[in-house]
Design a protein around this motif. Structure first.
Motif, mmCIF file in Angstrom:
data_model
loop_
_atom_site.group_PDB
_atom_site.id
_atom_site.type_symbol
_atom_site.label_atom_id
_atom_site.label_comp_id
_atom_site.label_asym_id
_atom_site.label_seq_id
_atom_site.Cartn_x
_atom_site.Cartn_y
_atom_site.Cartn_z
ATOM 1 N N LEU A 124 -63.998 -44.033 -62.804
ATOM 2 C CA LEU A 124 -64.926 -43.760 -63.910
ATOM 3 C C LEU A 124 -66.302 -44.417 -63.773
ATOM 4 N N THR A 125 -67.457 -43.948 -63.697
ATOM 5 C CA THR A 125 -68.594 -44.301 -63.606
ATOM 6 C C THR A 125 -69.496 -44.613 -65.062
ATOM 7 N N THR A 126 -69.245 -43.742 -65.977
ATOM 8 C CA THR A 126 -69.672 -43.895 -67.325
ATOM 9 C C THR A 126 -69.089 -43.124 -68.197
ATOM 10 N N GLU A 127 -69.003 -43.538 -69.474
ATOM 11 C CA GLU A 127 -68.275 -42.786 -70.710
ATOM 12 C C GLU A 127 -69.193 -42.782 -71.853
ATOM 13 N N GLN A 128 -68.885 -41.712 -72.639
ATOM 14 C CA GLN A 128 -69.601 -41.761 -73.746
ATOM 15 C C GLN A 128 -68.643 -41.316 -75.078
ATOM 16 N N GLY A 129 -68.636 -41.525 -76.225
ATOM 17 C CA GLY A 129 -68.063 -41.210 -77.265
ATOM 18 C C GLY A 129 -66.635 -41.850 -77.573
ATOM 19 N N ILE A 130 -65.600 -41.066 -77.957
ATOM 20 C CA ILE A 130 -64.191 -41.616 -78.189
ATOM 21 C C ILE A 130 -63.562 -41.980 -76.818
ATOM 22 N N VAL A 131 -63.213 -43.097 -76.622
ATOM 23 C CA VAL A 131 -62.463 -43.688 -75.241
ATOM 24 C C VAL A 131 -61.018 -43.503 -75.421
ATOM 25 N N VAL A 132 -60.715 -42.660 -74.410
ATOM 26 C CA VAL A 132 -59.234 -42.567 -74.279
ATOM 27 C C VAL A 132 -58.669 -42.774 -72.718
ATOM 28 N N ASP A 133 -57.419 -42.855 -72.526
ATOM 29 C CA ASP A 133 -56.995 -43.309 -71.151
ATOM 30 C C ASP A 133 -56.835 -42.041 -70.509
ATOM 31 N N PHE A 134 -57.770 -41.448 -69.692
ATOM 32 C CA PHE A 134 -57.765 -40.139 -69.346
ATOM 33 C C PHE A 134 -56.920 -40.212 -67.770
ATOM 34 N N PRO A 135 -56.175 -39.358 -67.587
ATOM 35 C CA PRO A 135 -55.096 -39.441 -66.462
ATOM 36 C C PRO A 135 -56.030 -39.067 -65.263
ATOM 37 N N SER A 136 -56.171 -40.278 -64.137
ATOM 38 C CA SER A 136 -56.692 -39.891 -63.100
ATOM 39 C C SER A 136 -56.512 -38.732 -62.175
ATOM 40 N N SER A 137 -55.201 -38.370 -62.182
ATOM 41 C CA SER A 137 -54.787 -37.079 -61.607
ATOM 42 C C SER A 137 -55.202 -35.914 -61.872
ATOM 43 N N VAL A 138 -55.852 -35.809 -62.918
ATOM 44 C CA VAL A 138 -56.732 -34.487 -63.210
ATOM 45 C C VAL A 138 -57.959 -34.660 -62.614
ATOM 46 N N ILE A 139 -58.547 -35.697 -62.538
ATOM 47 C CA ILE A 139 -59.943 -35.947 -61.802
ATOM 48 C C ILE A 139 -59.829 -35.570 -60.398
ATOM 49 N N THR A 140 -58.550 -35.876 -59.927
ATOM 50 C CA THR A 140 -58.543 -35.872 -58.504
ATOM 51 C C THR A 140 -58.167 -34.248 -58.057
#
Length: 949
Positions: A124-140
């Motif tokens: 994760l480089t930057t985030e804006q708004g509601i912060v949730v624990d987004f799965p890294s597997s999806v990004i991969t």
């Protein structure tokens, strides 16, 4: 018993019972119908709401899909903006700056609620708004596949995300855009008007936690619906898989449906749809009540109508039921009047009419039954009187029956004894009462067995016992009595056994007499054939295996028939009696004498050591009959013919031994009578052969064994066949051809010559007719036996044969012998004239061999004289024989008769006969007797050689 006392229950009219039961039945039907209608309506409403909920969820899923598409479009715009700002040299820092610039405006207008930027390593480089624990597997996955990915996140917050791959200078990164579910809920509520919410499970809660542990994240009409959901979870258990639930408040009815969102983990979140269906429930309830009221009113009116319709029939039924108790009082006429007074105006008959008719029928039947019972009672009274009279009659019958009838108690003591029993046993009524059955004077023979059987009867081991015993009466007479003891099944009776005794003393004596008659000859009192055969069988069995000789002498009185015919049967009977005494006086007690029947006597001699001893006895019998018999003033001489057969020399069984003695006796008669003859096999065989031939001859015609041969008769002047003599032959199936000289005398003796003679005549006429039809004029000569001439049916049988065969009578020549013609000329001569009148010719056969009467000869209507073969044989050998032949020829010519010579065999004989004027020749010189086929050929060829010329 009066009707009012039959049943004490309160009376209720049948019409009211019908009305009450009918109303009750209709009410039950109505209630069941209402319940079924309510249940069906409720089920249909529930199914309709479920279908509506499914449709709403379809709308909800469509809104979610549309929202994902908008996020995807937004995520695709961001790279364009970055490229525009960076002028084609997009770097990670350019993306971060662009996101920080764009996000506030996008968040304000509700386009997104969160945006994340990841480098090529998935960090994760930057985030804006509601912060949730987004799965890294999806990004991969996004970076590797370079395809956008939709993702639903529901941990603490419920957001929908779209991850978009972004290509930077020399590097691949990812941008994630997310948005909350608020806009979908509001849009759904706007489109469907249904309340909707989203419930989340707090982080760290159990996966199967119940609803009250979930957090209501979004909910329309939150205050009102929160209270409703609290009521739901407090009253019902909610499954982690969701479902449809009914919640009822005091005035409202709701349906709550829980369903996990698509893409969410199981048990982490639920869509909540809430519907208020109070109005539809009230409408359905009101409709049901209205239906029940309408149908209830209709059923009540139907019951009233039915009651009105049944009023008249039930009234009539009540009147009939009121009449029925009168049957017990025999008031039949009153019942009939009451039934006829019931008037009904119905078009068709029904059960009530059948009841009226049945009541009338029952009344009539009961009236007839009552009358019948009265008559039967009168009859029973009369019958009782008759039974009393019959009882007196039976008592009288028992006293007069000539049979001993008594009853015994269980100990055998006499209870009663009829009058005949008292008289037969010589007892008085007082004496009987003191005696038992075995106190009577029974014969000791068989007494123990009689007592044993009676004891079994008293012990009920037998129900019936039959015994024959002797008992002595008081006057000393021994009576033969047949007892029949039977158990009496009469309760409380002193008499237990009935004993019936039948006196068969006279019958026993009669049976003995019958046995004697069956085994003896009533005239001479000698044993008869049956007893004699039994005695011979006994003797054969007794002497079997030893060397003793047993002989049977068969004795027959000579000329006994003449005595019977001339002096009468009484004299003949006396002769038989004296002859039996004379034979018995000779044999004394050394043999058994029997009369077999007629004048035949037999003697059995046993244990003889030699044949001479037997012959001596027979000789003594012959000597005894040399003396005359004197009967009723007549002196009668009658001798014996005796035949003797011996065991074991001649036979070993009774039948054969007696038969052989009979054969030997006939041999003695044939040899001159008044002599004895022993049986010889040759003479026995001759008589057996003769007997067999007689039996076979009777069946010969049926078996087609008799044949007709034809011996041609030649006219030597023309050399043609002028006639033929039909000669009978017997082709026996076993013995072959049998000579006529052997069987013709048997046929004459047995009376068979009549049918055989007619058969020969028929066959000869058939053949003569056949030859005539073929153009040959051949006269058929047929011998007529003396018995045929004397028989009264000869004329009719000859006429019948001529008619049936169709032969010309001129072709028939009947040959007769002079010996029979001259026995009774007053009978035979008229018959011969009849034959001549019919057109047939007559020949005298064997002329000169018998007693020839020239005076009768000229009276006979003859055509031809036939010279016998015995005279023809003398030609050339005996001058006297030749002279007789010459004289016969001259005699025939002088009387105007034709002459034919039989048995011509030589040329010399033929020449002599022709020289003296005899031209009709028959004999072996021309032909032997021929079967019919050969004879026809002979006639057709006319092959005659007359060389005597």
């Amino acid at each position: 018993m009066p009707y009012s006392n039959v049943d004490p229950r309160t009376f209720l009219s049948l019409r009211w019972k019908v009305f009450i039961y009918l109303v009750f039945a209709l009410a039950m039907v109505h209630l069941i119908y209402g319940y079924y209608s309510y249940h069906s309506l409720k089920q249909d409403s529930a199914e309709e709401r479920l279908e509506l909920a499914e449709r709403d969820f379809s709308v909800l899923e469509g809104l979610v899909a549309t929202s994902y598409d908008r996020l995807l479009e937004l995520s695709e715009i961001i790279p364009l903006v970055v490229d525009h700002n960076a002028k084609g040299a997009a770097t990670p820092s350019a993306y971060i700056d662009a996101l920080e610039t764009l996000f506030p405006s996008l968040a304000i207008n509700g386009s997104m609620d969160a945006i994340y930027f990841y480098d090529g390593a998935g960090e994760l480089t930057t985030e804006q708004g509601i912060v949730v624990d987004f799965p890294s597997s999806v990004i991969t996955k996004v970076i590797e596949e370079e395809e956008p990915v939709k993702f639903f996140h529901c941990f603490g917050q419920c957001l929908r995300f779209v991850a978009m791959p972004v290509t930077l200078v020399g590097n691949k990164t990812g941008v994630v855009v997310g948005r909350e579910m608020r806009d979908i809920i509001l849009e759904f509520n706007r489109q469907t008007g249904r309340d909707i919410g989203l419930a989340l499970q707090p982080s760290g809660s159990a996966a199967a936690a119940r609803l009250w542990t979930l957090e209501l994240k979004y909910l329309t009409k939150k205050a009102e619906n929160t209270a409703l959901l609290n009521r739901l979870v407090s009253e019902q258990n909610i499954s982690s898989d969701g479902g449809a639930y009914e919640v009822n408040t005091e005035e409202r009815r709701y349906q709550v449906i829980l369903k996990p969102p698509e893409g969410a983990a199981s048990g982490r979140a639920f869509w909540i749809l809430i519907e208020d269906h109070t109005r539809s429930y009230i409408d359905a309830r009101d409709d049901l009540i209205q239906r029940l009221l309408v149908s209830g009113a209709g059923l009540f009116l139907a019951a009233l109508f039915l009651l009105t319709v049944l009023r008249s029939p039930l009234s009539a039924l009540a009147r009939i039921s009121a009449l029925l108790p009168l049957l017990a009082k025999s008031a039949y006429e009153e019942i009939r009047l009451g039934i006829h007074s019931i008037k009904r105006s119905n078009l068709f008959e029904d059960e009530l009419d059948l009841l009226k008719h049945s009541t009338l029928d029952l009344t009539e039947q009961l009236e007839r039954l009552e009358q019948s019972l009265l008559e039967r009672a009168l009859h029973l009274s009369e019958r009782s009187d008759q039974l009393e009279a019959e009882r007196d009659f039976v008592t009288s019958l028992l006293d007069t029956a000539e049979t001993i009838i008594m009853t015994l108690d269980h100990n055998g003591n006499i209870v009663t004894l009829n009058r005949f029993g008292l008289e037969a046993l010589g007892l008085s009524a007082d004496e009987v009462k003191l005696l038992s059955f075995f106190d009577l004077s029974h014969d000791k023979v068989g007494l123990d067995e009689h007592q044993r059987l009676m004891q079994r009867l008293f012990n009920k081991r037998e129900t019936k016992v039959q015994v024959e015993t002797a008992i002595r009466s008081k006057n000393g007479q021994m009576l033969q009595v047949s007892w029949l003891h039977s158990v009496l099944n009469i309760p409380d009776s002193e008499a237990q056994v009935l004993s019936i005794g039948l006196d068969f003393t006279e019958r026993q004596q009669a049976e003995k007499q019958l046995v004697w008659i069956a085994n003896h000859d009533p005239l001479t009192a000698l044993p008869n054939r049956l007893m004699f055969n039994d005695e011979v069988a006994r003797a054969l069995k007794q002497h079997s295996g030893n060397k003793d000789i047993i002989a049977v002498l068969f004795c027959d009185l000579d000329s006994f028939k003449d005595v019977n015919d001339s002096l009468g049967h009484p004299v003949g009977d006396e002769l038989l009696q004296q002859a039996a005494e004379r034979i018995q006086s000779v044999i004394c007690h050394d043999g058994l004498l029997a009369r077999l029947g007629g004048d035949e006597f037999t003697v059995l001699l046993e244990s003889r050591s030699s044949i001479q001893e037997i012959e001596d006895v027979a000789t003594q019998l012959l000597k005894a009959f040399r003396e005359s018999f004197f009967i009723d003033g007549y002196e009668i001489f009658s001798t014996l013919s005796i035949g003797i057969a011996m065991y074991p020399e001649n036979a070993t069984d009774v039948t054969t031994l007696v038969q052989y003695a009979d054969v030997a006796m006939f041999d003695a008669k044939e040899r001159g009578k008044n002599q004895l003859r022993f049986y010889h096999d040759e003479r026995g065989s001759e008589r057996y052969e003769r007997f067999s031939l007689v039996n076979d001859l009777r069946r010969a015609l049926e078996h087609d064994e008799l044949k007709v041969y034809f011996q041609p008769q030649i006219d030597t002047r023309s050399g043609s066949v002028m006639g033929a003599e039909a000669l009978l032959r017997w082709q026996h199936k076993e013995l072959g051809m049998i000579s006529p000289a052997k069987f013709i005398p048997l046929a004459e003796e047995q009376g068979l010559i009549i049918p055989i003679g007619e058969w020969v005549l028929r066959e000869a006429c058939k053949q003569g007719k056949i030859l005539h039809d073929q153009g040959f004029y051949v006269r058929m000569g047929v011998n007529v036996a003396g018995q045929q001439i004397m028989h009264e049916s000869l004329l009719s049988s000859v006429q019948r044969v001529i008619s049936e065969t169709g032969i010309d009578p001129k072709l028939v020549d009947l040959e007769v012998t002079e010996s029979f013609l001259l026995r009774q000329p007053e009978i035979t001569i008229p018959k011969l004239h009849k034959f001549r009148q019919m057109g047939m010719s007559l020949s005298m056969d064997d002329f000169g061999t018998g007693y020839s009467s020239l005076s009768y000869l000229k009276k006979l209507p003859l055509n031809t004289l036939k010279i016998d073969q015995s005279f023809v044989c003398d030609i050339g050998n005996d001058p006297e024989g030749e002279a007789i032949v010459k004289a016969i020829i001259v005699l025939a010519k002088s009387l105007g008769l034709g002459v034919l010579a039989e048995g011509v065999e030589t040329t010399e004989q033929l020449a002599y006969l022709r020289a003296h004027g005899c031209h009709l020749i028959q004999g072996y010189y021309f032909s032997r007797p021929l079967p019919v086929e050969a004879f026809v050929d002979f006639v057709a060829n006319q092959a005659v050689d007359i060389s005597a010329d």
